[in-house]
Scaffold this active site. Sequence first.
Site, mmCIF file in Angstrom:
data_model
loop_
_atom_site.group_PDB
_atom_site.id
_atom_site.type_symbol
_atom_site.label_atom_id
_atom_site.label_comp_id
_atom_site.label_asym_id
_atom_site.label_seq_id
_atom_site.Cartn_x
_atom_site.Cartn_y
_atom_site.Cartn_z
ATOM 1 N N TYR A 52 1.202 -0.746 -0.065
ATOM 2 C CA TYR A 52 0.101 -0.030 0.024
ATOM 3 C C TYR A 52 0.811 1.417 -0.324
ATOM 4 O O TYR A 52 1.725 1.194 0.452
ATOM 5 C CB TYR A 52 -1.178 0.537 1.287
ATOM 6 C CG TYR A 52 -2.605 0.048 1.180
ATOM 7 C CD1 TYR A 52 -3.522 0.888 0.250
ATOM 8 C CD2 TYR A 52 -2.951 -1.689 0.843
ATOM 9 C CE1 TYR A 52 -3.811 0.851 -0.411
ATOM 10 C CE2 TYR A 52 -4.750 -1.480 0.989
ATOM 11 C CZ TYR A 52 -5.291 -0.161 0.254
ATOM 12 O OH TYR A 52 -5.972 -0.366 -0.304
ATOM 13 N N GLU A 82 -0.793 5.091 -0.769
ATOM 14 C CA GLU A 82 -1.325 5.879 -1.212
ATOM 15 C C GLU A 82 -0.705 7.591 -0.643
ATOM 16 O O GLU A 82 0.491 7.094 0.241
ATOM 17 C CB GLU A 82 -1.931 6.649 0.095
ATOM 18 C CG GLU A 82 -3.699 4.734 0.006
ATOM 19 C CD GLU A 82 -4.833 5.449 0.491
ATOM 20 O OE1 GLU A 82 -4.660 5.771 1.766
ATOM 21 O OE2 GLU A 82 -5.545 4.661 0.603
ATOM 22 N N ASP A 138 -6.759 13.489 -25.034
ATOM 23 C CA ASP A 138 -7.087 11.905 -24.729
ATOM 24 C C ASP A 138 -6.003 11.451 -24.963
ATOM 25 O O ASP A 138 -7.083 10.789 -26.768
ATOM 26 C CB ASP A 138 -7.734 11.762 -24.272
ATOM 27 C CG ASP A 138 -8.026 10.134 -24.069
ATOM 28 O OD1 ASP A 138 -7.390 9.461 -23.996
ATOM 29 O OD2 ASP A 138 -9.687 9.991 -23.360
ATOM 30 N N THR A 168 -3.176 5.860 -21.996
ATOM 31 C CA THR A 168 -3.561 5.100 -21.554
ATOM 32 C C THR A 168 -1.838 3.655 -21.545
ATOM 33 O O THR A 168 -1.300 5.054 -22.478
ATOM 34 C CB THR A 168 -4.368 3.484 -22.189
ATOM 35 O OG1 THR A 168 -4.005 3.983 -23.220
ATOM 36 C CG2 THR A 168 -5.533 3.566 -22.251
ATOM 37 N N LYS A 219 -1.189 0.503 -25.265
ATOM 38 C CA LYS A 219 -2.329 0.311 -26.271
ATOM 39 C C LYS A 219 -0.608 0.402 -27.288
ATOM 40 O O LYS A 219 0.163 -0.313 -27.191
ATOM 41 C CB LYS A 219 -2.853 1.587 -26.821
ATOM 42 C CG LYS A 219 -4.610 1.267 -26.467
ATOM 43 C CD LYS A 219 -5.503 2.235 -26.322
ATOM 44 C CE LYS A 219 -6.503 1.774 -25.291
ATOM 45 N NZ LYS A 219 -7.775 2.729 -25.282
ATOM 46 N N ARG A 243 -0.798 -2.118 -18.100
ATOM 47 C CA ARG A 243 -2.030 -2.005 -18.385
ATOM 48 C C ARG A 243 -2.295 -0.929 -17.394
ATOM 49 O O ARG A 243 -2.395 -1.301 -16.652
ATOM 50 C CB ARG A 243 -2.976 -3.595 -18.401
ATOM 51 C CG ARG A 243 -4.089 -3.339 -18.726
ATOM 52 C CD ARG A 243 -4.777 -4.318 -18.927
ATOM 53 N NE ARG A 243 -5.869 -3.678 -19.618
ATOM 54 C CZ ARG A 243 -6.544 -3.568 -21.272
ATOM 55 N NH1 ARG A 243 -5.069 -5.094 -21.367
ATOM 56 N NH2 ARG A 243 -6.925 -3.344 -21.617
HETATM 57 C C1 LIG Z 1 -9.158 2.631 -24.597
HETATM 58 C C2 LIG Z 1 -9.574 4.391 -24.098
HETATM 59 C C3 LIG Z 1 -9.321 4.859 -23.036
HETATM 60 C C4 LIG Z 1 -9.600 3.839 -22.192
HETATM 61 O O1 LIG Z 1 -8.869 3.331 -21.454
HETATM 62 P P1 LIG Z 1 -9.336 1.992 -20.695
HETATM 63 O O2 LIG Z 1 -7.296 1.666 -19.678
HETATM 64 O O3 LIG Z 1 -9.696 0.554 -21.058
HETATM 65 O O4 LIG Z 1 -9.557 2.709 -19.231
HETATM 66 C C5 LIG Z 1 -9.579 6.410 -22.979
HETATM 67 N N1 LIG Z 1 -9.751 7.442 -23.922
HETATM 68 C C6 LIG Z 1 -9.519 7.061 -25.359
HETATM 69 C C7 LIG Z 1 -9.555 7.836 -26.386
HETATM 70 C C8 LIG Z 1 -9.028 5.715 -25.655
HETATM 71 O O5 LIG Z 1 -8.657 4.832 -26.515
#
Ligand SMILES: *Cc1c(COP(=O)(O)O)cnc(C)c1O
Length: 442
Positions: free
Chosen positions: A61, A63, A208, A234, A237, A243
């Site tokens: 933990y 935090e 994002d 993320t 990807k 992850r």
């Molecule tokens: C995949 C994705 C997310 C969310 O990611 P998670 O890890 O699945 O919660 C947010 N924004 C965009 C543009 C994405 O492609």
Amino acid sequence: MTASQTTALPWASVAEVDPDVWAAIEGERARQHDKIELIASENYVFKAVLEAQGSWLTNKYAEGLPGKRYYGGCEYVDVVERLAQERALELFPGSEHVNVQPHSGAQANMAAYLSSVNPGDKVLGMNLAHGGHLTHGMALNFSGRYFEIHAYGVREDDQRIDYDALEVQAHEVRPKLIVAGASAYPRIIDFDRMAAIAHDVGALLWVDMAHVAGLVAAGLHPSPFPNADIVTTTNHKTLRGARGGMIFSRRELPASVDPADYPMVKPNLAATIDRSVFPGVQGGPLMHIIAGKAVALKLALTPEFRDYQARVLANAQVMGETLQSLGARLMTGGTDNHLILVDVTPLGVTGREAERLLDEIGITVNKNAIPFDTNPPNIASGIRIGTPATTTRGFGTDEMRTIAQLIVEAIAVRDEPAKLARLGRTAREIADRFPVPGLPEA
Ligand SMILES: *Cc1c(COP(=O)(O)O)cnc(C)c1O
């Protein structure tokens, strides 16, 4: 259970403790090996990342932030989190602040909202049906429930983001926040133009970059830094990391906004971001995952990673060109990034049918709505195809060409099981030539 079994239990493997779960894990290993993975949001992490994620750091933990924890015994996890932070800032020049704790992309996005808008505030985000993400304002998502979402989209004729219309809309709506970024948009996004539009109306720009972060890191997609105010991503990807998610921001609000519009920002934006992650939307950070992020970010700083991203793009180009030459309709007519969005209806099937059919021959894709789709979302007219995973596996342009041919042929012979079986064998032969990085052999 005998006494010796009881004693051994804490050190036993999954296979020994829980054969049912192990069988599914093993099944998934085989599936990842046997099938061709074209889901644009997936990738294969390297063994070192798997190892870090599976380590005993899961027990801790922690935090708070490095050096400022609410728990003792954090000296080693502090080292790990600081390394992740330093590498993240180095990977994205122009970034000023990062928090590496978000458990996922969606939670990084929750922290972005919490740092910039209050319930009921106006937000301009990309239309989900045009390639945006659930967290950019879908009605069932927290974003759609708590904020006044206005959607911008793509033009009907060329399926590209209409920045001129977005500018007009921004002046009409006067949002507090504009969200850039998408999950199914095959073209470069002009983050600089969007920052100019946002700042012109006194709004913040949040990018994002979940899908394109790896390309941005490699210098193959324009960077949102330094013009975006908040950037989320993320790690799993194109970035090929552990992850989870990360959230970056400027240290201070930009001069173009009125601080009175952002009462939650104090004493500065960076501190607000940190507070929004914890205690805002999360409790203790996942230190084993942060270790995986640190390792993956180290790998992303290498020349090999840049080369990998260039191959991701080259593979997407060839996949797109081949599909197009065989009669498929590509949204926007092509791609600048790692994914293509294909209207499969000219080939005589819906997206849902194509997804199921391709699964039958060992090719994994997802059905996807196309802009202005006439089919409902659960049927959809398109499929989304991405090249990050197959490229990690070592597939090159020859394999991409063959796979594109297999896709179109499978749709053409969909009612002939013997022919489909033959295509399935060809797909499997390709898969067999390329072991999946990070996975043990059977
Ligand atoms: C995949 C994705 C997310 C969310 O990611 P998670 O890890 O699945 O919660 C947010 N924004 C965009 C543009 C994405 O492609």
